[in-house]
Design an enzyme around this catalytic site. Structure first.
Site, PDB file in Angstrom:
ATOM      1  N   LYS A  95       0.835  -1.208   0.004  1.00  0.00           N
ATOM      2  CA  LYS A  95       0.034  -0.048   0.129  1.00  0.00           C
ATOM      3  C   LYS A  95       0.947   1.113   0.085  1.00  0.00           C
ATOM      4  O   LYS A  95       1.584   1.521   1.045  1.00  0.00           O
ATOM      5  CB  LYS A  95      -0.935   0.036   1.204  1.00  0.00           C
ATOM      6  CG  LYS A  95      -1.587   1.333   1.512  1.00  0.00           C
ATOM      7  CD  LYS A  95      -2.684   1.421   2.609  1.00  0.00           C
ATOM      8  CE  LYS A  95      -2.930   2.891   2.689  1.00  0.00           C
ATOM      9  NZ  LYS A  95      -3.979   3.264   3.772  1.00  0.00           N
ATOM     10  N   ALA A 182      -9.581   5.771   3.084  1.00  0.00           N
ATOM     11  CA  ALA A 182      -9.721   7.124   3.981  1.00  0.00           C
ATOM     12  C   ALA A 182     -10.562   7.832   4.152  1.00  0.00           C
ATOM     13  O   ALA A 182     -11.318   8.450   2.796  1.00  0.00           O
ATOM     14  CB  ALA A 182      -8.313   7.883   3.788  1.00  0.00           C
ATOM     15  N   SER A 205      -9.199   4.159  10.869  1.00  0.00           N
ATOM     16  CA  SER A 205      -9.817   4.877  12.213  1.00  0.00           C
ATOM     17  C   SER A 205     -11.443   4.611  12.562  1.00  0.00           C
ATOM     18  O   SER A 205     -11.719   4.700  13.722  1.00  0.00           O
ATOM     19  CB  SER A 205      -9.672   6.255  11.787  1.00  0.00           C
ATOM     20  OG  SER A 205      -8.179   6.496  11.569  1.00  0.00           O
TER      21      SER A 205
END
Lengths: 255, 67
Positions: A95, A182, A205
């Site tokens: 990545k 993201a 997250s």
């Protein structure tokens, strides 16, 4: 049908980012609930006090490893980090992240493309974290990247899909998988990206920093599946006015 | 001889190998999930039995959580 990248198919379209969990135990619980079969990890200086091994946890869960180049600000550093990851994890999947700004963590387009070209030449399977710029996404694909991973919004922001128009353009033109990477805040963001035609979602997250990570992992799994099903099923067009679903034929006269 | 390991100046006996440095750093001794760079270049596992040299900057890295 699962997610096929570079000739390899994983059943789950959710790629699990392992960053931000308060412990390996919480992460392992969330990973189980997510159903993911591919998970990111990183390389940092050895911490002799560190407990447990993330590699063990991922391998016990049957997860393939996707190392990242997080924290790199130049093509050079990202390329060396990718080569170190190949040594550490015996995989040529990477990545690729090359950051251009500390506050927003937005990608540096020029360095990213440079690093992608070098790594593809060096035999890597490159999955670049990119801005939601359709032209850059095409350049990365032309450079030989195995997927493109546009952001929805800045890493860890939880803002969701900032520019759905750009995301759709990227999906329309891409002939490699598009993985939203993201910015996801909650399940509806993941569903929206999948409904827009993304082939997968990478998120960390939104699960790791939720109040209950394992339950949020399950929510994300369901959202990714729901969004994909809706995309494949062909949604109805939007209309300006109502269209009755009950027939008007056969209405009785009552006055 | 004097080297730097993960940013810390360190005194090592002569003929210390890369593998010795990995073990001394506290990384898992089987080398799983571990990588080494010397002066900014990757050291392939096949070369871990090579001795390190004075003034080298050695980075010993290990897998961590990361998105």
């Amino acid at each position: 049908m699962g997610l096929e990248i570079a000739g390899r198919t994983v059943a789950s379209r959710l790629i699990f980012g392992t960053g931000g969990f308060r412990s390996l135990e919480v992460m392992a619980g969330a990973l189980r609930e997510s159903g993911a079969e591919l998970a990111t990890l990183a390389l940092r200086r050895v911490d002799p006090g560190a407990r447990g091994s993330i590699v063990d946890v991922l391998e016990q869960a049957g997860c393939a490893l996707l190392p990242n180049t997080a924290g790199c600000y130049t093509a050079h550093d990202a390329v060396v980090t990718a080569q170190l990851a190949r040594e550490a994890f015996a995989t040529d999947w990477i990545k690729l992240e090359v950051i251009g700004d500390e506050r927003t963590l937005l990608p540096d387009a020029a360095e990213l493309l440079d690093a992608a070209e070098t790594l593809v030449d060096d035999g890597f399977t490159v999955l670049p974290y990119t801005s939601d710029d359709p032209v850059l996404a095409r350049r990365l694909e032309d450079a030989g990247c195995a997927a493109v991973m546009p952001l929805g919004s800045p890493i860890g922001s939880g803002i969701g899909i900032g520019n759905p128009y750009n995301l759709r353009l990227i999906v329309e033109q891409a002939s490699v998988p598009v993985i939203l990477d993201a910015g996801i805040g909650t399940a509806s963001d993941a569903a929206m990206a999948m409904e827009a035609g993304c082939d997968g979602i990478l998120l960390a997250s939104a699960i790791a920093r939720a109040a209950d990570p394992p339950r949020m992992a399950r929510a994300m799994r369901l959202a990714v599946d729901a969004g994909r099903l809706a995309f494949e099923s062909g949604r109805i067009p939007r209309r300006r006015y109502a269209e009755a679903s009950t027939p008007s034929e056969g209405l009785p006269e009552l006055t | 001889m004097r080297v730097q390991i993960n940013g810390d100046p360190t005194e090592l006996p002569e003929r210390t190998t890369v593998a010795d440095v990995v073990v001394a750093s506290g990384a898992s001794p089987d080398g799983r999930g571990v990588a080494v760079a010397i002066d900014g270049e990757v050291v392939p596992r096949a070369d871990w039995d090579e001795p390190v040299r004075p003034e080298q900057r050695i980075e010993v890295l290990q897998a961590v959580q990361g998105g």
